[in-house]
Scaffold this motif. Structure first.
Motif, PDB file in Angstrom:
ATOM      1  N   VAL A  68      -0.212  11.402   9.752  1.00 57.24           N
ATOM      2  CA  VAL A  68      -1.567  10.941  10.047  1.00 57.24           C
ATOM      3  C   VAL A  68      -1.819   9.668   9.231  1.00 57.24           C
ATOM      4  CG1 VAL A  68      -3.999  11.571   9.941  1.00 57.24           C
ATOM      5  CG2 VAL A  68      -2.280  13.320  10.428  1.00 57.24           C
ATOM      6  N   PRO A  69      -2.262   8.576   9.866  1.00 59.70           N
ATOM      7  CA  PRO A  69      -2.466   7.319   9.140  1.00 59.70           C
ATOM      8  C   PRO A  69      -3.393   7.460   7.929  1.00 59.70           C
ATOM      9  CG  PRO A  69      -2.567   6.921  11.497  1.00 59.70           C
ATOM     10  CD  PRO A  69      -2.504   8.412  11.301  1.00 59.70           C
ATOM     11  N   THR A  70      -4.443   8.242   8.057  1.00 56.72           N
ATOM     12  CA  THR A  70      -5.369   8.368   6.920  1.00 56.72           C
ATOM     13  C   THR A  70      -4.664   9.003   5.718  1.00 56.72           C
ATOM     14  OG1 THR A  70      -6.234  10.427   7.852  1.00 56.72           O
ATOM     15  CG2 THR A  70      -7.473   8.416   8.307  1.00 56.72           C
ATOM     16  N   ASP A  71      -3.737   9.914   5.972  1.00 50.01           N
ATOM     17  CA  ASP A  71      -2.971  10.513   4.868  1.00 50.01           C
ATOM     18  C   ASP A  71      -2.061   9.473   4.220  1.00 50.01           C
ATOM     19  OD1 ASP A  71      -4.171  12.937   5.434  1.00 50.01           O
ATOM     20  OD2 ASP A  71      -2.421  13.779   6.459  1.00 50.01           O
ATOM     21  N   GLU A  72      -1.442   8.633   5.038  1.00 49.90           N
ATOM     22  CA  GLU A  72      -0.565   7.581   4.512  1.00 49.90           C
ATOM     23  C   GLU A  72      -1.370   6.580   3.680  1.00 49.90           C
ATOM     24  OE1 GLU A  72       1.331   5.905   7.934  1.00 49.90           O
ATOM     25  OE2 GLU A  72       2.752   7.558   8.110  1.00 49.90           O
ATOM     26  N   ILE A  73      -2.555   6.227   4.141  1.00 50.89           N
ATOM     27  CA  ILE A  73      -3.418   5.290   3.415  1.00 50.89           C
ATOM     28  C   ILE A  73      -3.863   5.913   2.093  1.00 50.89           C
ATOM     29  CG2 ILE A  73      -5.661   4.120   3.475  1.00 50.89           C
ATOM     30  CD1 ILE A  73      -5.140   3.873   6.594  1.00 50.89           C
ATOM     31  N   THR A  74      -4.268   7.168   2.142  1.00 52.60           N
ATOM     32  CA  THR A  74      -4.675   7.869   0.924  1.00 52.60           C
ATOM     33  C   THR A  74      -3.525   7.906  -0.070  1.00 52.60           C
ATOM     34  OG1 THR A  74      -6.263   9.223   2.146  1.00 52.60           O
ATOM     35  CG2 THR A  74      -5.533  10.070   0.019  1.00 52.60           C
ATOM     36  N   GLN A  75      -2.321   8.155   0.406  1.00 48.53           N
ATOM     37  CA  GLN A  75      -1.141   8.211  -0.468  1.00 48.53           C
ATOM     38  C   GLN A  75      -0.862   6.850  -1.090  1.00 48.53           C
ATOM     39  OE1 GLN A  75       0.031  11.163  -1.117  1.00 48.53           O
ATOM     40  NE2 GLN A  75       1.433  10.362  -2.597  1.00 48.53           N
ATOM     41  N   MET A  76      -1.021   5.776  -0.311  1.00 46.74           N
ATOM     42  CA  MET A  76      -0.818   4.426  -0.845  1.00 46.74           C
ATOM     43  C   MET A  76      -1.802   4.151  -1.973  1.00 46.74           C
ATOM     44  SD  MET A  76      -2.292   1.105  -0.712  1.00 46.74           S
ATOM     45  CE  MET A  76      -3.232   1.026   0.794  1.00 46.74           C
ATOM     46  N   LEU A  77      -3.070   4.517  -1.784  1.00 46.98           N
ATOM     47  CA  LEU A  77      -4.085   4.306  -2.817  1.00 46.98           C
ATOM     48  C   LEU A  77      -3.816   5.176  -4.043  1.00 46.98           C
ATOM     49  CD1 LEU A  77      -7.214   3.999  -0.521  1.00 46.98           C
ATOM     50  CD2 LEU A  77      -6.148   2.177  -1.875  1.00 46.98           C
ATOM     51  N   LYS A  78      -3.328   6.381  -3.833  1.00 46.40           N
ATOM     52  CA  LYS A  78      -2.963   7.259  -4.949  1.00 46.40           C
ATOM     53  C   LYS A  78      -1.818   6.640  -5.743  1.00 46.40           C
ATOM     54  CE  LYS A  78      -2.784  11.120  -7.354  1.00 46.40           C
ATOM     55  NZ  LYS A  78      -2.961  10.776  -8.747  1.00 46.40           N
ATOM     56  N   GLY A  79      -0.871   6.022  -5.047  1.00 43.56           N
ATOM     57  CA  GLY A  79       0.222   5.319  -5.714  1.00 43.56           C
ATOM     58  C   GLY A  79      -0.282   4.166  -6.570  1.00 43.56           C
ATOM     59  N   ALA A  94       3.603  -2.718 -10.044  1.00 40.76           N
ATOM     60  CA  ALA A  94       3.676  -1.602  -9.081  1.00 40.76           C
ATOM     61  C   ALA A  94       2.325  -1.408  -8.395  1.00 40.76           C
ATOM     62  CB  ALA A  94       4.107  -0.324  -9.786  1.00 40.76           C
ATOM     63  N   TYR A  95       1.233  -1.580  -9.120  1.00 43.07           N
ATOM     64  CA  TYR A  95      -0.108  -1.473  -8.539  1.00 43.07           C
ATOM     65  C   TYR A  95      -0.265  -2.451  -7.374  1.00 43.07           C
ATOM     66  CZ  TYR A  95      -5.191  -1.922  -8.164  1.00 43.07           C
ATOM     67  OH  TYR A  95      -6.478  -1.979  -7.691  1.00 43.07           O
ATOM     68  N   MET A  96       0.239  -3.644  -7.553  1.00 40.12           N
ATOM     69  CA  MET A  96       0.102  -4.688  -6.537  1.00 40.12           C
ATOM     70  C   MET A  96       0.924  -4.414  -5.281  1.00 40.12           C
ATOM     71  SD  MET A  96      -2.133  -7.005  -7.222  1.00 40.12           S
ATOM     72  CE  MET A  96      -1.635  -8.289  -6.079  1.00 40.12           C
ATOM     73  N   GLN A  97       1.821  -3.438  -5.298  1.00 41.65           N
ATOM     74  CA  GLN A  97       2.600  -3.117  -4.108  1.00 41.65           C
ATOM     75  C   GLN A  97       1.711  -2.557  -2.997  1.00 41.65           C
ATOM     76  OE1 GLN A  97       5.750  -4.300  -3.894  1.00 41.65           O
ATOM     77  NE2 GLN A  97       5.092  -5.069  -5.894  1.00 41.65           N
ATOM     78  N   GLY A  98       0.506  -2.121  -3.341  1.00 38.55           N
ATOM     79  CA  GLY A  98      -0.439  -1.655  -2.335  1.00 38.55           C
ATOM     80  C   GLY A  98      -1.114  -2.798  -1.583  1.00 38.55           C
ATOM     81  N   TYR A  99      -0.940  -4.021  -2.079  1.00 36.64           N
ATOM     82  CA  TYR A  99      -1.526  -5.196  -1.439  1.00 36.64           C
ATOM     83  C   TYR A  99      -0.489  -5.909  -0.580  1.00 36.64           C
ATOM     84  CZ  TYR A  99      -5.681  -4.918  -4.396  1.00 36.64           C
ATOM     85  OH  TYR A  99      -6.840  -4.520  -4.988  1.00 36.64           O
ATOM     86  N   TRP A 100      -0.971  -6.607   0.434  1.00 35.11           N
ATOM     87  CA  TRP A 100      -0.138  -7.412   1.309  1.00 35.11           C
ATOM     88  C   TRP A 100       0.416  -8.574   0.494  1.00 35.11           C
ATOM     89  CZ3 TRP A 100      -2.506 -11.108   5.430  1.00 35.11           C
ATOM     90  CH2 TRP A 100      -1.509 -11.562   6.303  1.00 35.11           C
ATOM     91  N   LYS A 101       1.704  -8.704   0.417  1.00 32.70           N
ATOM     92  CA  LYS A 101       2.326  -9.778  -0.360  1.00 32.70           C
ATOM     93  C   LYS A 101       2.347 -11.037   0.490  1.00 32.70           C
ATOM     94  CE  LYS A 101       5.813 -10.606  -3.766  1.00 32.70           C
ATOM     95  NZ  LYS A 101       6.925 -10.062  -4.522  1.00 32.70           N
ATOM     96  N   SER A 102       1.199 -11.692   0.506  1.00 30.87           N
ATOM     97  CA  SER A 102       1.004 -12.858   1.363  1.00 30.87           C
ATOM     98  C   SER A 102      -0.011 -13.789   0.727  1.00 30.87           C
ATOM     99  CB  SER A 102       0.489 -12.408   2.733  1.00 30.87           C
ATOM    100  OG  SER A 102       0.016 -13.502   3.495  1.00 30.87           O
ATOM    101  N   ILE A 148       1.636  -3.255   8.236  1.00 25.99           N
ATOM    102  CA  ILE A 148       2.461  -4.448   8.396  1.00 25.99           C
ATOM    103  C   ILE A 148       3.877  -4.089   7.960  1.00 25.99           C
ATOM    104  CG2 ILE A 148       2.835  -6.827   7.624  1.00 25.99           C
ATOM    105  CD1 ILE A 148      -0.231  -6.999   7.189  1.00 25.99           C
ATOM    106  N   ASP A 149       4.846  -4.406   8.795  1.00 25.89           N
ATOM    107  CA  ASP A 149       6.249  -4.072   8.515  1.00 25.89           C
ATOM    108  C   ASP A 149       6.408  -2.588   8.178  1.00 25.89           C
ATOM    109  OD1 ASP A 149       7.015  -6.715   8.969  1.00 25.89           O
ATOM    110  OD2 ASP A 149       6.701  -7.266   6.865  1.00 25.89           O
ATOM    111  N   ASP A 150       5.707  -1.748   8.945  1.00 25.79           N
ATOM    112  CA  ASP A 150       5.790  -0.291   8.839  1.00 25.79           C
ATOM    113  C   ASP A 150       5.255   0.264   7.517  1.00 25.79           C
ATOM    114  OD1 ASP A 150       6.346   1.930  10.433  1.00 25.79           O
ATOM    115  OD2 ASP A 150       8.166   2.361   9.301  1.00 25.79           O
ATOM    116  N   ARG A 151       4.380  -0.510   6.830  1.00 28.96           N
ATOM    117  CA  ARG A 151       3.742  -0.065   5.581  1.00 28.96           C
ATOM    118  C   ARG A 151       2.248  -0.351   5.656  1.00 28.96           C
ATOM    119  NH1 ARG A 151       4.863  -3.504   1.345  1.00 28.96           N
ATOM    120  NH2 ARG A 151       3.720  -2.097   0.031  1.00 28.96           N
ATOM    121  N   TRP A 152       1.446   0.570   5.137  1.00 34.56           N
ATOM    122  CA  TRP A 152       0.009   0.329   5.017  1.00 34.56           C
ATOM    123  C   TRP A 152      -0.227  -0.480   3.751  1.00 34.56           C
ATOM    124  CZ3 TRP A 152      -3.314   1.051   8.805  1.00 34.56           C
ATOM    125  CH2 TRP A 152      -2.986   1.934   9.825  1.00 34.56           C
ATOM    126  N   VAL A 153      -0.886  -1.635   3.914  1.00 29.68           N
ATOM    127  CA  VAL A 153      -1.177  -2.514   2.778  1.00 29.68           C
ATOM    128  C   VAL A 153      -2.615  -3.020   2.887  1.00 29.68           C
ATOM    129  CG1 VAL A 153       1.196  -3.263   2.311  1.00 29.68           C
ATOM    130  CG2 VAL A 153      -0.174  -4.499   4.005  1.00 29.68           C
TER     131      VAL A 153
END
Length: 149
Positions: free
Chosen positions: A29-40, A52-60, A136-141
């Motif tokens: 479920v996308p919302t679970d993936e997003i929640t997990q990214m924020l938890k990371g 590592a914190y910045m890995q949740g942001y789009w590297k652009s 983006i590129d199969d990752r939620w950012v």
């Protein structure tokens, strides 16, 4: 002969059920993936690891960050600002995100609204955030972050 047909029917039904269960498990479920990214992100911050914190942001260079009445663009600029404003573990403190809502805008975009709380020895700043999160590129950012006190 009748028994052989019954066994084949049971095996077919069992295989179908197994495939159905595996397909449900595989499509997270996308919302679970997003929640997990924020938890990371929260975990990385609390370890004192801003890289590592910045890995949740789009590297652009198109990453947008709005805070304290200022606009910032770019992943590198955002990381540099974090490192300048939070130079050590004491200033980082302990971060806690509370997600109030994740609204899916499409299969590849969501708006996240929540609260951030920072606990440090001398103070406990708190605020709210609105994030645009995209796959983006199969990752939620996070592609846009508006955080305020």
């Amino acid at each position: 002969m009748l028994r052989k047909g019954w066994i084949q029917k049971c095996m077919l039904q069992g295989t179908t059920l197994l495939l159905l269960l595996l397909s449900c498990y595989a499509s997270a479920v996308p919302t679970d993936e997003i929640t997990q990214m924020l938890k990371g992100q929260e975990d990385a911050w609390n370890r004192g690891d801003l890289d590592a914190y910045m890995q949740g942001y789009w590297k652009s260079s198109q990453l947008r960050f709005v805070s304290n009445g200022k606009f910032r663009y770019g992943w590198d600029e955002t990381l540099a600002a974090y490192k300048k404003n939070y130079p050590n573990k004491e200033t980082l403190g302990e971060l806690k995100f509370t997600i109030k809502e994740i609204k899916m805008l499409s299969n590849y975009a969501a708006m996240v609204v929540g609260r951030w709380d920072l606990h440090r020895p001398k103070d406990a700043p708190t605020g709210v955030f609105t994030l645009l999160v995209e796959k983006i590129d199969d990752r939620w950012v996070i592609t846009m972050d508006h955080s305020s006190d």
